[in-house]
Design an enzyme around this catalytic site. Structure first.
Site, PDB file in Angstrom:
ATOM      1  N   HIS A  17       0.571   2.871   7.963  1.00 41.36           N
ATOM      2  CA  HIS A  17       1.665   3.579   7.276  1.00 41.36           C
ATOM      3  C   HIS A  17       2.214   4.696   8.171  1.00 41.36           C
ATOM      4  CE1 HIS A  17      -0.638   2.391   3.411  1.00 41.36           C
ATOM      5  NE2 HIS A  17       0.483   1.697   3.386  1.00 41.36           N
ATOM      6  N   LYS A  41      -1.068  -0.443 -11.959  1.00 41.10           N
ATOM      7  CA  LYS A  41      -2.169  -0.492 -10.989  1.00 41.10           C
ATOM      8  C   LYS A  41      -3.173   0.611 -11.296  1.00 41.10           C
ATOM      9  CE  LYS A  41       0.018  -2.577  -6.944  1.00 41.10           C
ATOM     10  NZ  LYS A  41       0.325  -2.428  -5.526  1.00 41.10           N
ATOM     11  N   ARG A  90       3.709  -6.789   8.077  1.00 38.10           N
ATOM     12  CA  ARG A  90       2.515  -7.035   8.883  1.00 38.10           C
ATOM     13  C   ARG A  90       2.424  -8.483   9.344  1.00 38.10           C
ATOM     14  NH1 ARG A  90      -1.161  -4.216   4.553  1.00 38.10           N
ATOM     15  NH2 ARG A  90       0.654  -4.980   3.444  1.00 38.10           N
ATOM     16  N   SER A 129      -4.614  -0.801   2.984  1.00 38.02           N
ATOM     17  CA  SER A 129      -5.361   0.175   2.180  1.00 38.02           C
ATOM     18  C   SER A 129      -6.555  -0.501   1.520  1.00 38.02           C
ATOM     19  CB  SER A 129      -4.456   0.769   1.098  1.00 38.02           C
ATOM     20  OG  SER A 129      -3.387   1.455   1.675  1.00 38.02           O
TER      21      SER A 129
HETATM   22  P1  ADP Z   1       3.031  -1.488  -1.784  1.00 37.37           P
HETATM   23  O1  ADP Z   1       2.141  -1.649  -2.980  1.00 37.37           O
HETATM   24  O2  ADP Z   1       4.377  -0.921  -2.103  1.00 37.37           O
HETATM   25  O3  ADP Z   1       3.108  -2.690  -0.878  1.00 37.37           O
HETATM   26  P2  ADP Z   1       1.452  -0.247   0.328  1.00 37.37           P
HETATM   27  O4  ADP Z   1       0.966   1.167   0.399  1.00 37.37           O
HETATM   28  O5  ADP Z   1       0.418  -1.324   0.359  1.00 37.37           O
HETATM   29  O6  ADP Z   1       2.349  -0.294  -0.968  1.00 37.37           O
HETATM   30  O7  ADP Z   1       2.462  -0.513   1.525  1.00 37.37           O
HETATM   31  C1  ADP Z   1       3.654   0.214   1.657  1.00 37.37           C
HETATM   32  C2  ADP Z   1       4.468  -0.388   2.789  1.00 37.37           C
HETATM   33  O8  ADP Z   1       3.795  -0.195   4.036  1.00 37.37           O
HETATM   34  C3  ADP Z   1       4.700  -1.895   2.678  1.00 37.37           C
HETATM   35  O9  ADP Z   1       6.002  -2.191   3.150  1.00 37.37           O
HETATM   36  C4  ADP Z   1       3.658  -2.492   3.594  1.00 37.37           C
HETATM   37  O10 ADP Z   1       4.054  -3.749   4.107  1.00 37.37           O
HETATM   38  C5  ADP Z   1       3.631  -1.432   4.686  1.00 37.37           C
HETATM   39  N1  ADP Z   1       2.363  -1.437   5.406  1.00 37.37           N
HETATM   40  C6  ADP Z   1       1.111  -1.291   4.903  1.00 37.37           C
HETATM   41  N2  ADP Z   1       0.180  -1.363   5.880  1.00 37.37           N
HETATM   42  C7  ADP Z   1       0.860  -1.568   7.036  1.00 37.37           C
HETATM   43  C8  ADP Z   1       0.475  -1.763   8.402  1.00 37.37           C
HETATM   44  N3  ADP Z   1      -0.805  -1.783   8.767  1.00 37.37           N
HETATM   45  N4  ADP Z   1       1.458  -1.954   9.321  1.00 37.37           N
HETATM   46  C9  ADP Z   1       2.754  -1.959   8.924  1.00 37.37           C
HETATM   47  N5  ADP Z   1       3.194  -1.814   7.664  1.00 37.37           N
HETATM   48  C10 ADP Z   1       2.258  -1.609   6.725  1.00 37.37           C
END
Ligand code: ADP
Length: 161
Positions: A17, A41, A90, A129
């Site tokens: 992130h 969630k 990703r 996460s």
């Molecule tokens: P959500 O539930 O909205 O997907 P996340 O916190 O899991 O929330 O992810 C938020 C954003 O960050 C999403 O667009 C996700 O694809 C991106 N993201 C999460 N981890 C990574 C990573 N390791 N590299 C690039 N983008 C990421």
């Protein structure tokens, strides 16, 4: 001034992130990272804890601010007067869902809001996460995945579970 919103669950924020936040901050004048308060969630960290983690991790980036929102992303964009959404990609598995969301948001906003995708930096392509939480449960090494203060919060949280 060109501003963008980077919405997400951030439960908790990882280096994946943070990488997206930094790259977006190099392109846009302002980046608003916004934690989604999603009643469906059950997150490990509360909204205010997730906001505080993001604030601490981005405190040295002047054009990044952190907020939270609930409800429709598109309403929040309108409220803030921001018409660009940032998301990270990703792998192909992210693509279908993200494409659908971005098209839906564009439609809902009367074609005013666009989504900009950042490809993950390769070394974070497998980082999420949820995997970080799994590792934390067994006190695994999190150094490469989250800042130390986040790792400590994770270990602490699972100690009491
Ligand atoms: P959500 O539930 O909205 O997907 P996340 O916190 O899991 O929330 O992810 C938020 C954003 O960050 C999403 O667009 C996700 O694809 C991106 N993201 C999460 N981890 C990574 C990573 N390791 N590299 C690039 N983008 C990421």
């Amino acid at each position: 001034m060109k501003s963008a919103i980077y919405p997400g669950t951030f439960d908790p924020m990882t280096y994946g992130h943070l990488d997206i936040i930094k790259r977006a901050a190099n392109i846009f004048d302002n980046v608003v990272v916004s934690v989604l308060d999603n009643k469906e969630k059950t997150p490990l960290f509360s909204v205010s804890e997730r906001v505080n983690i993001l604030k601490e991790a981005t405190k040295d980036i002047p054009n990044v601010s952190v907020e939270s929102f609930s409800g429709l992303l598109i309403d929040y964009c309108k409220e803030r007067g921001i018409y660009v959404i940032v998301r990270g990609l990703r792998a192909v598995t992210d693509f279908e869902y993200e494409l659908q969301m971005s098209q839906m948001n564009r439609k809902l906003s009367d074609h005013k809001v666009d989504t900009v995708f950042f490809n993950t930096t390769l070394k974070y392509s497998y980082l999420s996460s949820s995997s970080v939480k799994q590792i934390a449960q067994f006190h695994g090494d999190l150094k490469a995945f989250v800042p130390d203060f986040v790792a400590d919060l994770l270990y602490e949280r699972y100690k009491n579970k």
